[in-house]
Design an enzyme around this catalytic site. Structure first.
Site, PDB file in Angstrom:
ATOM      1  N   SER A   8       0.933  -1.299   0.184  1.00 29.37           N
ATOM      2  CA  SER A   8       0.376   0.099   0.168  1.00 29.37           C
ATOM      3  C   SER A   8       0.831   1.166  -0.020  1.00 29.37           C
ATOM      4  O   SER A   8       1.807   1.445   0.990  1.00 29.37           O
ATOM      5  CB  SER A   8      -1.136  -0.073   0.997  1.00 29.37           C
ATOM      6  OG  SER A   8      -1.794   1.216   1.435  1.00 29.37           O
ATOM      7  N   HIS A  33      -0.985  -1.343  -3.920  1.00 29.60           N
ATOM      8  CA  HIS A  33      -2.446  -1.101  -3.297  1.00 29.60           C
ATOM      9  C   HIS A  33      -2.748   0.538  -3.166  1.00 29.60           C
ATOM     10  O   HIS A  33      -1.459   0.605  -2.402  1.00 29.60           O
ATOM     11  CB  HIS A  33      -3.019  -1.779  -2.533  1.00 29.60           C
ATOM     12  CG  HIS A  33      -4.454  -1.565  -1.560  1.00 29.60           C
ATOM     13  ND1 HIS A  33      -5.252  -2.340  -2.248  1.00 29.60           N
ATOM     14  CD2 HIS A  33      -4.918  -0.694  -0.735  1.00 29.60           C
ATOM     15  CE1 HIS A  33      -6.452  -1.794  -1.657  1.00 29.60           C
ATOM     16  NE2 HIS A  33      -5.649  -0.865  -0.662  1.00 29.60           N
ATOM     17  N   ASP A  35      -4.828   3.403  -1.426  1.00 30.14           N
ATOM     18  CA  ASP A  35      -6.305   4.253  -1.057  1.00 30.14           C
ATOM     19  C   ASP A  35      -6.368   5.128  -1.129  1.00 30.14           C
ATOM     20  O   ASP A  35      -5.515   6.210  -1.179  1.00 30.14           O
ATOM     21  CB  ASP A  35      -5.356   3.549   0.625  1.00 30.14           C
ATOM     22  CG  ASP A  35      -5.517   2.601   0.426  1.00 30.14           C
ATOM     23  OD1 ASP A  35      -6.036   1.635   0.363  1.00 30.14           O
ATOM     24  OD2 ASP A  35      -4.193   2.298   1.214  1.00 30.14           O
ATOM     25  N   MET A  37      -9.223   8.424   0.120  1.00 27.99           N
ATOM     26  CA  MET A  37     -10.239   8.423   0.694  1.00 27.99           C
ATOM     27  C   MET A  37     -10.352  10.265   0.155  1.00 27.99           C
ATOM     28  O   MET A  37      -9.750  11.006   0.660  1.00 27.99           O
ATOM     29  CB  MET A  37      -9.323   8.396   2.386  1.00 27.99           C
ATOM     30  CG  MET A  37      -8.955   7.110   1.994  1.00 27.99           C
ATOM     31  SD  MET A  37      -7.049   7.129   4.017  1.00 27.99           S
ATOM     32  CE  MET A  37      -6.315   7.796   3.844  1.00 27.99           C
ATOM     33  N   HIS A  66      -8.537   0.840  -3.642  1.00 28.10           N
ATOM     34  CA  HIS A  66      -9.530   0.835  -2.757  1.00 28.10           C
ATOM     35  C   HIS A  66     -10.236   2.335  -1.793  1.00 28.10           C
ATOM     36  O   HIS A  66      -9.527   2.696  -1.597  1.00 28.10           O
ATOM     37  CB  HIS A  66      -8.514   0.467  -1.789  1.00 28.10           C
ATOM     38  CG  HIS A  66      -9.905   0.733  -0.372  1.00 28.10           C
ATOM     39  ND1 HIS A  66      -8.792   0.239   0.597  1.00 28.10           N
ATOM     40  CD2 HIS A  66     -11.549   0.181  -0.415  1.00 28.10           C
ATOM     41  CE1 HIS A  66      -9.862  -0.722   1.496  1.00 28.10           C
ATOM     42  NE2 HIS A  66     -11.186   0.042   1.170  1.00 28.10           N
ATOM     43  N   MET A  68     -12.326   4.277  -0.937  1.00 28.05           N
ATOM     44  CA  MET A  68     -12.815   4.716   0.236  1.00 28.05           C
ATOM     45  C   MET A  68     -13.324   6.394   0.601  1.00 28.05           C
ATOM     46  O   MET A  68     -13.271   7.177   1.018  1.00 28.05           O
ATOM     47  CB  MET A  68     -11.476   4.886   1.968  1.00 28.05           C
ATOM     48  CG  MET A  68     -11.585   3.281   2.258  1.00 28.05           C
ATOM     49  SD  MET A  68     -10.241   2.824   3.066  1.00 28.05           S
ATOM     50  CE  MET A  68      -8.488   3.156   2.170  1.00 28.05           C
ATOM     51  N   MET A 137     -11.749  -5.239   5.556  1.00 30.55           N
ATOM     52  CA  MET A 137     -10.453  -4.743   6.632  1.00 30.55           C
ATOM     53  C   MET A 137     -10.260  -4.956   7.675  1.00 30.55           C
ATOM     54  O   MET A 137     -11.754  -5.797   8.737  1.00 30.55           O
ATOM     55  CB  MET A 137     -11.690  -2.789   6.569  1.00 30.55           C
ATOM     56  CG  MET A 137     -11.417  -2.358   5.380  1.00 30.55           C
ATOM     57  SD  MET A 137     -10.007  -1.948   4.205  1.00 30.55           S
ATOM     58  CE  MET A 137      -8.986  -1.395   5.897  1.00 30.55           C
ATOM     59  N   GLY A 142      -9.162   4.393   6.978  1.00 34.14           N
ATOM     60  CA  GLY A 142      -8.760   6.126   7.287  1.00 34.14           C
ATOM     61  C   GLY A 142      -7.241   6.130   7.527  1.00 34.14           C
ATOM     62  O   GLY A 142      -6.991   7.195   7.095  1.00 34.14           O
ATOM     63  N   GLY A 144      -3.433   4.481   8.515  1.00 32.27           N
ATOM     64  CA  GLY A 144      -2.498   3.860   8.310  1.00 32.27           C
ATOM     65  C   GLY A 144      -1.651   3.533   9.824  1.00 32.27           C
ATOM     66  O   GLY A 144      -1.871   4.203  10.697  1.00 32.27           O
ATOM     67  N   GLY A 145      -1.490   2.038   9.667  1.00 31.40           N
ATOM     68  CA  GLY A 145      -0.168   1.207  10.874  1.00 31.40           C
ATOM     69  C   GLY A 145      -1.134   1.154  12.275  1.00 31.40           C
ATOM     70  O   GLY A 145      -0.750   1.354  13.554  1.00 31.40           O
ATOM     71  N   ASP A 175      -6.872  -6.364   4.176  1.00 33.32           N
ATOM     72  CA  ASP A 175      -5.934  -4.596   4.359  1.00 33.32           C
ATOM     73  C   ASP A 175      -6.715  -4.436   6.094  1.00 33.32           C
ATOM     74  O   ASP A 175      -7.197  -3.971   7.153  1.00 33.32           O
ATOM     75  CB  ASP A 175      -6.578  -3.996   3.717  1.00 33.32           C
ATOM     76  CG  ASP A 175      -5.899  -2.305   3.645  1.00 33.32           C
ATOM     77  OD1 ASP A 175      -4.945  -2.622   4.537  1.00 33.32           O
ATOM     78  OD2 ASP A 175      -6.541  -1.588   2.859  1.00 33.32           O
ATOM     79  N   GLY A 176      -4.883  -3.909   6.614  1.00 36.84           N
ATOM     80  CA  GLY A 176      -5.028  -3.532   8.351  1.00 36.84           C
ATOM     81  C   GLY A 176      -4.208  -4.308   9.291  1.00 36.84           C
ATOM     82  O   GLY A 176      -4.393  -5.768   9.136  1.00 36.84           O
ATOM     83  N   GLY A 197       1.685  -1.921   4.206  1.00 37.57           N
ATOM     84  CA  GLY A 197       2.091  -0.447   4.092  1.00 37.57           C
ATOM     85  C   GLY A 197       3.092  -0.675   4.739  1.00 37.57           C
ATOM     86  O   GLY A 197       4.376  -0.845   3.729  1.00 37.57           O
ATOM     87  N   SER A 198       3.172  -0.078   6.541  1.00 37.20           N
ATOM     88  CA  SER A 198       4.229  -0.074   7.105  1.00 37.20           C
ATOM     89  C   SER A 198       5.161  -1.021   6.905  1.00 37.20           C
ATOM     90  O   SER A 198       5.943  -0.902   6.786  1.00 37.20           O
ATOM     91  CB  SER A 198       4.210   0.511   8.709  1.00 37.20           C
ATOM     92  OG  SER A 198       2.874  -0.120   8.827  1.00 37.20           O
TER      93      SER A 198
END
Length: 220
Positions: A8, A33, A35, A37, A66, A68, A137, A142, A144-145, A175-176, A197-198
């Site tokens: 991501s 990916h 995102d 928003m 994705h 959102m 999800m 909304g 990350g981390g 995701d998440g 992501g991270s």
């Protein structure tokens, strides 16, 4: 279904984005990916079509977008033109989910449908046989981390069982809060597309992706 990693770019270093994309691709990441928003469906605001279009020209990776955003049907054509390959929308954000999925297909993209942590798997029923990918999800969308919500594993299992019972072939993306330390649990529950992501972009990007690829390959 093949296991894939989808880094991501929400966690990427945008000063080095092109370089980091090349690193993820070299390490085996077939998807990126993306995102989007809008500050309404979720509190944050991210990036949109111009960034996607600039990325599309510099990688062979699948653009996994994705949305959102509220009423995403308004933007389907724009994201198709910008280069999205898979366009995922939220059950909770669509006034007419079936119409939205149909429009995604009409614009030449694969359709994904996502649910937030508090939305039941049953909300996917109207498009269960119309969708190429379902996104669970495992954090509140909304930001990350965030930490992985353990109850997400039950939802993945429920969705996997539902698809198998109906003999439907579709990817299950999650995701998440996914890292090397917990990705095997997510795969064992039934997911096959992993958003990170991270866990990818903090530190050595290529080595981080390779670490995921080893686990994904060993669990196919």
């Amino acid at each position: 279904m093949r296991n894939r990693i989808a880094p991501s770019i929400l966690s990427a270093d945008f000063k080095r984005l092109g370089e980091q994309l090349k690193e993820t691709e070299a390490a085996g990441a077939e998807y990126i990916h993306f995102d989007v928003m809008d500050g309404m469906f979720v509190p944050s605001i991210s990036f949109g079509m111009p960034v996607l279009a600039s990325i599309k020209g510099h990688t062979q990776q699948v653009m996994d977008v994705h949305l959102m955003v509220t009423e995403p049907i308004r933007y389907v054509e724009d994201f198709a033109k910008a280069g999205a390959d898979i366009l995922t929308v939220h059950v909770e954000a669509c006034e007419n989910l079936v119409e939205t999925v149909d429009k995604i297909h009409a614009c030449g993209m694969k359709a994904g449908v996502s649910i937030k942590p508090n939305t039941p798997v049953s909300a996917l029923e109207p498009v269960l046989d119309k969708t190429e990918m379902f996104l669970i999800m495992s954090v509140e969308p909304g930001f990350g981390g965030q930490a992985f919500i353990p109850e997400s594993l039950d939802k993945i299992r429920e969705l996997k069982n539902l698809l198998d019972t109906r003999e439907i072939q579709a990817d299950i993306e999650v995701d998440g809060g996914i890292y090397h330390s917990n990705v095997k649990e997510v795969l064992d529950a039934g997911a096959n597309v992993i958003v990170a992501g991270s866990a990818v972009f903090k530190g050595n990007v290529e080595e981080n992706v390779k670490g995921f690829m080893e686990i994904l390959s060993a669990n196919e």
